[in-house]
Design a protein around this motif. Structure first.
Motif, short mmCIF file in Angstrom:
data_model
loop_
_atom_site.label_atom_id
_atom_site.label_comp_id
_atom_site.label_asym_id
_atom_site.label_seq_id
_atom_site.Cartn_x
_atom_site.Cartn_y
_atom_site.Cartn_z
N ALA A 125 0.82 -1.21 0.00
CA ALA A 125 0.00 0.00 0.00
C ALA A 125 0.85 1.27 0.00
O ALA A 125 0.33 2.36 -0.19
CB ALA A 125 -0.92 0.00 1.22
N HIS A 126 2.15 1.11 0.22
CA HIS A 126 3.06 2.27 0.26
C HIS A 126 3.99 2.32 -0.95
O HIS A 126 4.90 3.12 -0.99
CB HIS A 126 3.87 2.26 1.56
CG HIS A 126 3.00 2.42 2.77
ND1 HIS A 126 2.75 3.64 3.35
CD2 HIS A 126 2.28 1.52 3.47
CE1 HIS A 126 1.92 3.48 4.37
NE2 HIS A 126 1.62 2.20 4.47
N LEU A 127 3.75 1.42 -1.92
CA LEU A 127 4.59 1.40 -3.13
C LEU A 127 4.00 2.30 -4.20
O LEU A 127 2.77 2.39 -4.35
CB LEU A 127 4.68 -0.02 -3.68
CG LEU A 127 5.58 -1.01 -2.94
CD1 LEU A 127 5.40 -2.41 -3.51
CD2 LEU A 127 7.05 -0.59 -3.00
N GLY A 138 -1.59 -1.50 -12.57
CA GLY A 138 -3.04 -1.30 -12.49
C GLY A 138 -3.45 -0.54 -11.24
O GLY A 138 -2.77 0.38 -10.82
N ALA A 139 -4.53 -0.99 -10.64
CA ALA A 139 -5.10 -0.27 -9.49
C ALA A 139 -4.09 -0.20 -8.35
O ALA A 139 -3.40 -1.16 -8.07
CB ALA A 139 -6.35 -1.00 -9.02
N MET A 140 -4.02 0.97 -7.71
CA MET A 140 -3.14 1.13 -6.55
C MET A 140 -3.88 0.65 -5.31
O MET A 140 -5.04 1.02 -5.11
CB MET A 140 -2.79 2.61 -6.35
CG MET A 140 -2.09 3.23 -7.53
SD MET A 140 -0.37 2.78 -7.55
CE MET A 140 0.30 4.01 -6.44
N PRO A 141 -3.24 -0.11 -4.46
CA PRO A 141 -3.91 -0.51 -3.23
C PRO A 141 -4.13 0.69 -2.33
O PRO A 141 -3.22 1.50 -2.15
CB PRO A 141 -2.91 -1.48 -2.57
CG PRO A 141 -1.60 -1.12 -3.16
CD PRO A 141 -1.86 -0.59 -4.54
N ILE A 145 -8.31 -6.70 0.46
CA ILE A 145 -7.85 -7.50 -0.68
C ILE A 145 -7.82 -6.56 -1.87
O ILE A 145 -8.73 -5.75 -2.04
CB ILE A 145 -8.86 -8.64 -0.97
CG1 ILE A 145 -8.87 -9.58 0.22
CG2 ILE A 145 -8.49 -9.37 -2.25
CD1 ILE A 145 -9.95 -10.62 0.15
N TRP A 146 -6.77 -6.61 -2.63
CA TRP A 146 -6.73 -5.79 -3.82
C TRP A 146 -6.05 -6.56 -4.91
O TRP A 146 -5.35 -7.54 -4.67
CB TRP A 146 -6.05 -4.45 -3.55
CG TRP A 146 -4.68 -4.60 -2.95
CD1 TRP A 146 -4.39 -4.66 -1.64
CD2 TRP A 146 -3.45 -4.76 -3.65
NE1 TRP A 146 -3.05 -4.83 -1.45
CE2 TRP A 146 -2.45 -4.89 -2.67
CE3 TRP A 146 -3.09 -4.78 -4.99
CZ2 TRP A 146 -1.12 -5.06 -3.00
CZ3 TRP A 146 -1.79 -4.94 -5.31
CH2 TRP A 146 -0.79 -5.08 -4.33
N GLN A 147 -6.25 -6.13 -6.11
CA GLN A 147 -5.69 -6.83 -7.27
C GLN A 147 -4.84 -5.87 -8.06
O GLN A 147 -5.12 -4.69 -8.10
CB GLN A 147 -6.84 -7.29 -8.19
CG GLN A 147 -7.80 -8.26 -7.55
CD GLN A 147 -7.19 -9.63 -7.46
OE1 GLN A 147 -6.47 -10.04 -8.35
NE2 GLN A 147 -7.49 -10.34 -6.40
N THR A 148 -3.82 -6.38 -8.71
CA THR A 148 -3.12 -5.58 -9.70
C THR A 148 -3.41 -6.17 -11.04
O THR A 148 -3.65 -7.36 -11.16
CB THR A 148 -1.60 -5.60 -9.46
OG1 THR A 148 -1.20 -6.94 -9.40
CG2 THR A 148 -1.24 -4.87 -8.20
N SER A 149 -3.44 -5.32 -12.06
CA SER A 149 -3.75 -5.86 -13.39
C SER A 149 -2.46 -6.27 -14.08
O SER A 149 -1.40 -5.89 -13.63
CB SER A 149 -4.46 -4.80 -14.20
OG SER A 149 -3.61 -3.70 -14.37
#
Ligand SMILES: C[S@@+](CC[C@H](N)C(=O)[O-])C[C@H]1O[C@@H](n2cnc3c(N)ncnc32)[C@H](O)[C@@H]1O
Length: 294
Positions: A226-228, A278-281, A290-294
Protein backbone atom coordinates in the motif's frame (compact mmCIF):
# COMPACT_ATOMS: atom_id res chain seq x y z
CA UNK A 1 55.97 -10.43 25.85
CA UNK A 2 56.61 -10.59 22.10
CA UNK A 3 54.09 -10.38 19.27
CA UNK A 4 54.64 -14.08 18.62
CA UNK A 5 54.08 -15.00 22.28
CA UNK A 6 50.78 -13.10 22.33
CA UNK A 7 49.60 -14.63 19.04
CA UNK A 8 50.47 -18.15 20.18
CA UNK A 9 48.85 -17.73 23.59
CA UNK A 10 45.65 -15.80 22.83
CA UNK A 11 43.56 -18.86 21.79
CA UNK A 12 41.85 -16.99 18.95
CA UNK A 13 41.44 -17.69 15.26
CA UNK A 14 44.50 -16.17 13.58
CA UNK A 15 42.42 -13.80 11.47
CA UNK A 16 40.76 -12.38 14.62
CA UNK A 17 44.06 -12.14 16.51
CA UNK A 18 45.65 -10.26 13.61
CA UNK A 19 42.66 -7.89 13.46
CA UNK A 20 43.04 -7.10 17.17
CA UNK A 21 46.78 -6.50 16.79
CA UNK A 22 46.13 -4.15 13.88
CA UNK A 23 43.30 -2.21 15.50
CA UNK A 24 44.34 -2.15 19.16
CA UNK A 25 48.14 -2.21 18.98
CA UNK A 26 48.75 -0.60 15.57
CA UNK A 27 50.71 -3.65 14.39
CA UNK A 28 49.93 -4.80 10.86
CA UNK A 29 50.30 -8.30 9.44
CA UNK A 30 53.56 -7.49 7.61
CA UNK A 31 55.12 -6.33 10.90
CA UNK A 32 54.02 -9.53 12.66
CA UNK A 33 55.69 -11.58 9.92
CA UNK A 34 58.86 -9.49 9.74
CA UNK A 35 59.34 -8.79 13.47
CA UNK A 36 57.69 -11.59 15.49
CA UNK A 37 60.01 -10.94 18.43
CA UNK A 38 59.02 -7.27 18.77
CA UNK A 39 57.89 -6.52 22.34
CA UNK A 40 54.28 -5.59 23.16
CA UNK A 41 54.04 -2.76 25.68
CA UNK A 42 51.96 -3.32 28.81
CA UNK A 43 49.10 -0.99 27.82
CA UNK A 44 48.68 -2.61 24.40
CA UNK A 45 48.80 -6.05 25.95
CA UNK A 46 46.07 -5.10 28.43
CA UNK A 47 43.82 -3.86 25.62
CA UNK A 48 44.51 -6.99 23.55
CA UNK A 49 43.87 -9.37 26.44
CA UNK A 50 40.56 -7.69 27.32
CA UNK A 51 39.41 -7.81 23.70
CA UNK A 52 40.53 -11.42 23.28
CA UNK A 53 38.49 -12.45 26.34
CA UNK A 54 35.36 -10.88 24.77
CA UNK A 55 35.95 -12.78 21.52
CA UNK A 56 36.51 -16.06 23.36
CA UNK A 57 33.13 -15.44 25.04
CA UNK A 58 31.55 -15.40 21.59
CA UNK A 59 31.10 -11.65 21.16
CA UNK A 60 31.30 -10.63 17.49
CA UNK A 61 34.57 -9.02 16.37
CA UNK A 62 32.54 -6.06 15.06
CA UNK A 63 31.31 -5.18 18.58
CA UNK A 64 34.81 -5.50 20.01
CA UNK A 65 36.24 -3.22 17.32
CA UNK A 66 33.16 -0.97 17.17
CA UNK A 67 32.83 -1.14 13.42
CA UNK A 68 32.08 -3.43 10.45
CA UNK A 69 32.59 -2.80 6.76
CA UNK A 70 29.41 -3.00 4.68
CA UNK A 71 29.09 -2.21 0.98
CA UNK A 72 32.43 -0.40 1.09
CA UNK A 73 31.50 1.79 4.08
CA UNK A 74 32.90 1.54 7.60
CA UNK A 75 29.80 1.45 9.80
CA UNK A 76 29.83 2.03 13.54
CA UNK A 77 28.13 -0.81 15.40
CA UNK A 78 27.39 -1.64 19.01
CA UNK A 79 25.29 -4.32 20.73
CA UNK A 80 22.10 -2.31 20.09
CA UNK A 81 22.26 -3.31 16.41
CA UNK A 82 22.66 -6.47 14.38
CA UNK A 83 26.15 -6.79 12.92
CA UNK A 84 25.58 -6.11 9.20
CA UNK A 85 26.15 -9.26 7.13
CA UNK A 86 27.65 -9.46 3.61
CA UNK A 87 24.48 -11.25 2.40
CA UNK A 88 22.52 -8.06 3.02
CA UNK A 89 24.59 -6.27 0.36
CA UNK A 90 22.36 -8.20 -2.10
CA UNK A 91 19.45 -5.96 -1.10
CA UNK A 92 21.50 -2.80 -1.66
CA UNK A 93 22.66 -4.06 -5.07
CA UNK A 94 19.07 -4.97 -5.99
CA UNK A 95 18.10 -1.31 -5.59
CA UNK A 96 21.25 0.15 -7.14
CA UNK A 97 20.82 -1.96 -10.29
CA UNK A 98 17.60 -0.07 -10.94
CA UNK A 99 18.92 3.50 -10.73
CA UNK A 100 21.65 5.74 -12.10
CA UNK A 101 23.67 7.93 -9.71
CA UNK A 102 21.60 11.08 -10.46
CA UNK A 103 18.17 9.47 -9.98
CA UNK A 104 15.96 10.61 -7.11
CA UNK A 105 13.76 7.68 -6.12
CA UNK A 106 11.85 7.45 -2.84
CA UNK A 107 13.35 4.54 -0.91
CA UNK A 108 12.32 2.95 2.39
CA UNK A 109 14.39 0.63 4.60
CA UNK A 110 12.31 -1.21 7.21
CA UNK A 111 14.27 -2.34 10.29
CA UNK A 112 17.32 -0.23 9.54
CA UNK A 113 19.42 -1.21 12.59
CA UNK A 114 22.88 0.33 12.09
CA UNK A 115 21.54 2.02 8.95
CA UNK A 116 23.57 -0.39 6.82
CA UNK A 117 21.10 -0.50 3.92
CA UNK A 118 19.70 3.03 4.17
CA UNK A 119 23.10 4.74 4.53
CA UNK A 120 24.59 2.67 1.70
CA UNK A 121 21.69 3.63 -0.58
CA UNK A 122 21.88 7.30 0.39
CA UNK A 123 25.64 7.26 -0.17
CA UNK A 124 25.37 5.69 -3.64
CA UNK A 125 22.31 7.71 -4.74
CA UNK A 126 22.90 11.25 -3.45
CA UNK A 127 19.62 12.58 -4.83
CA UNK A 128 17.46 9.75 -3.46
CA UNK A 129 15.02 10.46 -0.65
CA UNK A 130 15.73 7.69 1.81
CA UNK A 131 13.48 6.86 4.75
CA UNK A 132 14.35 4.33 7.42
CA UNK A 133 12.29 2.80 10.23
CA UNK A 134 13.26 0.87 13.34
CA UNK A 135 11.41 -0.07 16.51
CA UNK A 136 14.55 0.41 18.60
CA UNK A 137 15.55 3.94 19.68
CA UNK A 138 19.06 2.70 20.50
CA UNK A 139 19.45 1.27 16.99
CA UNK A 140 18.27 4.55 15.45
CA UNK A 141 20.99 6.40 17.37
CA UNK A 142 23.57 4.17 15.68
CA UNK A 143 21.95 4.74 12.27
CA UNK A 144 21.97 8.48 12.91
CA UNK A 145 25.67 8.40 13.83
CA UNK A 146 26.48 6.48 10.66
CA UNK A 147 24.45 8.87 8.51
CA UNK A 148 26.29 11.84 10.03
CA UNK A 149 29.70 10.24 9.62
CA UNK A 150 29.31 8.80 6.14
CA UNK A 151 26.96 11.04 4.17
CA UNK A 152 28.15 14.37 2.78
CA UNK A 153 26.71 17.32 4.73
CA UNK A 154 25.07 18.73 1.62
CA UNK A 155 23.05 15.58 1.14
CA UNK A 156 19.43 15.57 2.20
CA UNK A 157 19.32 13.88 5.61
CA UNK A 158 17.92 10.42 6.02
CA UNK A 159 14.44 10.38 7.49
CA UNK A 160 14.77 8.12 10.52
CA UNK A 161 11.53 7.06 12.18
CA UNK A 162 10.92 5.01 15.29
CA UNK A 163 7.93 2.68 15.22
CA UNK A 164 6.36 -0.58 14.20
CA UNK A 165 7.09 -1.31 10.50
CA UNK A 166 4.78 0.66 8.15
CA UNK A 167 2.79 2.13 11.05
CA UNK A 168 5.83 4.34 11.74
CA UNK A 169 5.23 6.34 8.55
CA UNK A 170 3.44 9.69 8.82
CA UNK A 171 0.28 10.18 6.78
CA UNK A 172 2.10 12.46 4.34
CA UNK A 173 4.87 9.96 3.53
CA UNK A 174 5.34 9.53 -0.22
CA UNK A 175 4.74 6.30 -2.05
CA UNK A 176 8.06 4.48 -2.38
CA UNK A 177 9.77 3.26 -5.53
CA UNK A 178 11.54 0.55 -3.53
CA UNK A 179 10.83 -0.79 -0.08
CA UNK A 180 13.59 -3.05 1.25
CA UNK A 181 13.87 -4.90 4.51
CA UNK A 182 16.10 -7.31 6.33
CA UNK A 183 13.61 -8.09 9.10
CA UNK A 184 13.94 -10.56 11.97
CA UNK A 185 13.45 -14.02 10.44
CA UNK A 186 15.10 -16.51 12.78
CA UNK A 187 12.62 -19.09 14.06
CA UNK A 188 12.00 -19.36 17.80
CA UNK A 189 14.13 -22.21 19.07
CA UNK A 190 16.53 -22.12 16.11
CA UNK A 191 19.69 -24.00 17.18
CA UNK A 192 21.89 -21.09 15.99
CA UNK A 193 20.38 -18.64 18.49
CA UNK A 194 22.76 -19.43 21.39
CA UNK A 195 25.74 -18.52 19.19
CA UNK A 196 24.04 -15.20 18.35
CA UNK A 197 23.27 -14.32 21.99
CA UNK A 198 25.27 -11.07 21.93
CA UNK A 199 23.08 -9.59 19.16
CA UNK A 200 19.66 -8.05 19.96
CA UNK A 201 16.86 -10.59 20.01
CA UNK A 202 14.54 -7.95 18.51
CA UNK A 203 16.77 -8.04 15.41
CA UNK A 204 16.93 -11.83 15.20
CA UNK A 205 13.52 -13.21 16.19
CA UNK A 206 11.50 -10.00 16.51
CA UNK A 207 9.08 -8.90 19.21
CA UNK A 208 6.89 -11.97 18.78
CA UNK A 209 9.05 -14.96 17.89
CA UNK A 210 7.31 -17.46 15.61
CA UNK A 211 7.86 -21.14 14.96
CA UNK A 212 8.68 -20.55 11.28
CA UNK A 213 10.41 -17.16 11.68
CA UNK A 214 8.03 -15.59 9.15
CA UNK A 215 5.87 -13.43 11.46
CA UNK A 216 7.50 -10.09 10.59
CA UNK A 217 7.90 -10.98 6.90
CA UNK A 218 4.14 -11.71 6.79
CA UNK A 219 3.32 -8.33 8.34
CA UNK A 220 5.62 -6.46 5.97
CA UNK A 221 4.26 -8.25 2.88
CA UNK A 222 0.72 -7.52 4.06
CA UNK A 223 1.27 -3.80 4.68
CA UNK A 224 4.11 -2.59 2.42
CA UNK A 225 2.39 -2.79 -1.00
CA UNK A 226 0.00 0.00 0.00
CA UNK A 227 3.06 2.27 0.26
CA UNK A 228 4.59 1.40 -3.13
CA UNK A 229 4.39 3.62 -6.17
CA UNK A 230 3.22 2.07 -9.47
CA UNK A 231 5.83 -0.41 -10.60
CA UNK A 232 7.57 -0.15 -7.19
CA UNK A 233 9.50 -3.07 -5.75
CA UNK A 234 9.32 -4.78 -2.39
CA UNK A 235 12.56 -6.72 -1.73
CA UNK A 236 13.06 -8.80 1.40
CA UNK A 237 15.96 -10.68 2.91
CA UNK A 238 15.03 -14.03 4.48
CA UNK A 239 16.57 -17.25 5.77
CA UNK A 240 18.19 -19.88 3.57
CA UNK A 241 15.08 -22.10 3.74
CA UNK A 242 12.39 -19.40 3.49
CA UNK A 243 12.59 -18.32 -0.18
CA UNK A 244 9.69 -20.44 -1.38
CA UNK A 245 7.44 -19.28 1.49
CA UNK A 246 8.32 -15.60 0.95
CA UNK A 247 7.73 -15.84 -2.81
CA UNK A 248 4.32 -17.38 -2.06
CA UNK A 249 3.50 -14.49 0.31
CA UNK A 250 4.52 -11.90 -2.30
CA UNK A 251 2.52 -13.59 -5.06
CA UNK A 252 -0.54 -14.03 -2.81
CA UNK A 253 -0.39 -10.30 -2.07
CA UNK A 254 -0.74 -9.63 -5.79
CA UNK A 255 2.83 -8.58 -6.52
CA UNK A 256 4.25 -9.37 -9.94
CA UNK A 257 7.61 -10.51 -11.33
CA UNK A 258 8.17 -12.37 -8.05
CA UNK A 259 11.63 -13.90 -7.95
CA UNK A 260 14.54 -14.68 -5.62
CA UNK A 261 18.19 -13.62 -5.71
CA UNK A 262 21.03 -15.91 -4.69
CA UNK A 263 24.00 -15.03 -2.50
CA UNK A 264 27.59 -15.90 -3.38
CA UNK A 265 27.06 -19.42 -2.04
CA UNK A 266 24.18 -19.91 -4.50
CA UNK A 267 21.48 -19.77 -1.80
CA UNK A 268 18.31 -17.73 -2.38
CA UNK A 269 18.42 -15.08 0.38
CA UNK A 270 16.39 -12.20 -1.08
CA UNK A 271 12.95 -12.36 -2.69
CA UNK A 272 11.22 -9.50 -4.45
CA UNK A 273 7.98 -8.59 -6.15
CA UNK A 274 6.68 -5.58 -8.00
CA UNK A 275 3.45 -3.62 -7.83
CA UNK A 276 1.73 -3.82 -11.20
CA UNK A 277 0.67 -0.83 -13.21
CA UNK A 278 -3.04 -1.30 -12.49
CA UNK A 279 -5.10 -0.27 -9.49
CA UNK A 280 -3.14 1.13 -6.55
CA UNK A 281 -3.91 -0.51 -3.23
CA UNK A 282 -5.56 2.00 -0.91
CA UNK A 283 -3.32 2.75 2.05
CA UNK A 284 -6.04 2.62 4.65
CA UNK A 285 -7.50 -0.69 3.52
CA UNK A 286 -4.51 -2.96 3.58
CA UNK A 287 -4.71 -4.47 7.03
CA UNK A 288 -7.24 -7.09 6.02
CA UNK A 289 -8.15 -5.73 2.63
CA UNK A 290 -7.85 -7.50 -0.68
CA UNK A 291 -6.73 -5.79 -3.82
CA UNK A 292 -5.69 -6.83 -7.27
CA UNK A 293 -3.12 -5.58 -9.70
CA UNK A 294 -3.75 -5.86 -13.39
C1 LIG B 1 17.80 -8.29 11.11
S1 LIG B 1 17.94 -6.66 11.80
C2 LIG B 1 18.45 -5.75 10.33
C3 LIG B 1 19.31 -4.55 10.62
C4 LIG B 1 19.91 -3.90 9.38
N1 LIG B 1 18.89 -3.52 8.43
C5 LIG B 1 20.89 -4.85 8.71
O1 LIG B 1 20.54 -5.38 7.65
O2 LIG B 1 22.00 -5.06 9.24
C6 LIG B 1 16.21 -6.26 11.96
C7 LIG B 1 15.91 -4.86 12.50
O3 LIG B 1 14.49 -4.75 12.58
C8 LIG B 1 14.16 -4.03 13.75
N2 LIG B 1 12.78 -4.40 14.12
C9 LIG B 1 12.32 -5.52 14.71
N3 LIG B 1 10.99 -5.50 14.85
C10 LIG B 1 10.57 -4.32 14.32
C11 LIG B 1 9.30 -3.71 14.14
N4 LIG B 1 8.16 -4.31 14.56
N5 LIG B 1 9.23 -2.50 13.55
C12 LIG B 1 10.36 -1.88 13.14
N6 LIG B 1 11.61 -2.41 13.27
C13 LIG B 1 11.71 -3.61 13.85
C14 LIG B 1 15.20 -4.46 14.77
O4 LIG B 1 15.33 -3.52 15.82
C15 LIG B 1 16.44 -4.59 13.90
O5 LIG B 1 17.19 -3.39 13.90
Amino acid sequence: MTLRDWLNGCALARVDALALLRELAGVDHATVLAHPLRALDAAARQRLDAAAARLRDGEPLAYVLGWREFHGLRLQVNPAVLVPRPDTELLVDFVLQRYAAGDAPNLLDLGTGSGAIAVSLAHALPAARVWAVDASAAALEVAQANARALLPPARAPLRLLQGDWLAALPADAPRFDCIVSNPPYVAAGDPHLPALRHEPSLALVGAQPSADGLADLRRIVRDAPAHLSRGGWLALEHGHDQARAVRALLAARGLQQVHSLKDLAGIARVSAGRLGSGAMPPRNATRNGIWQTS
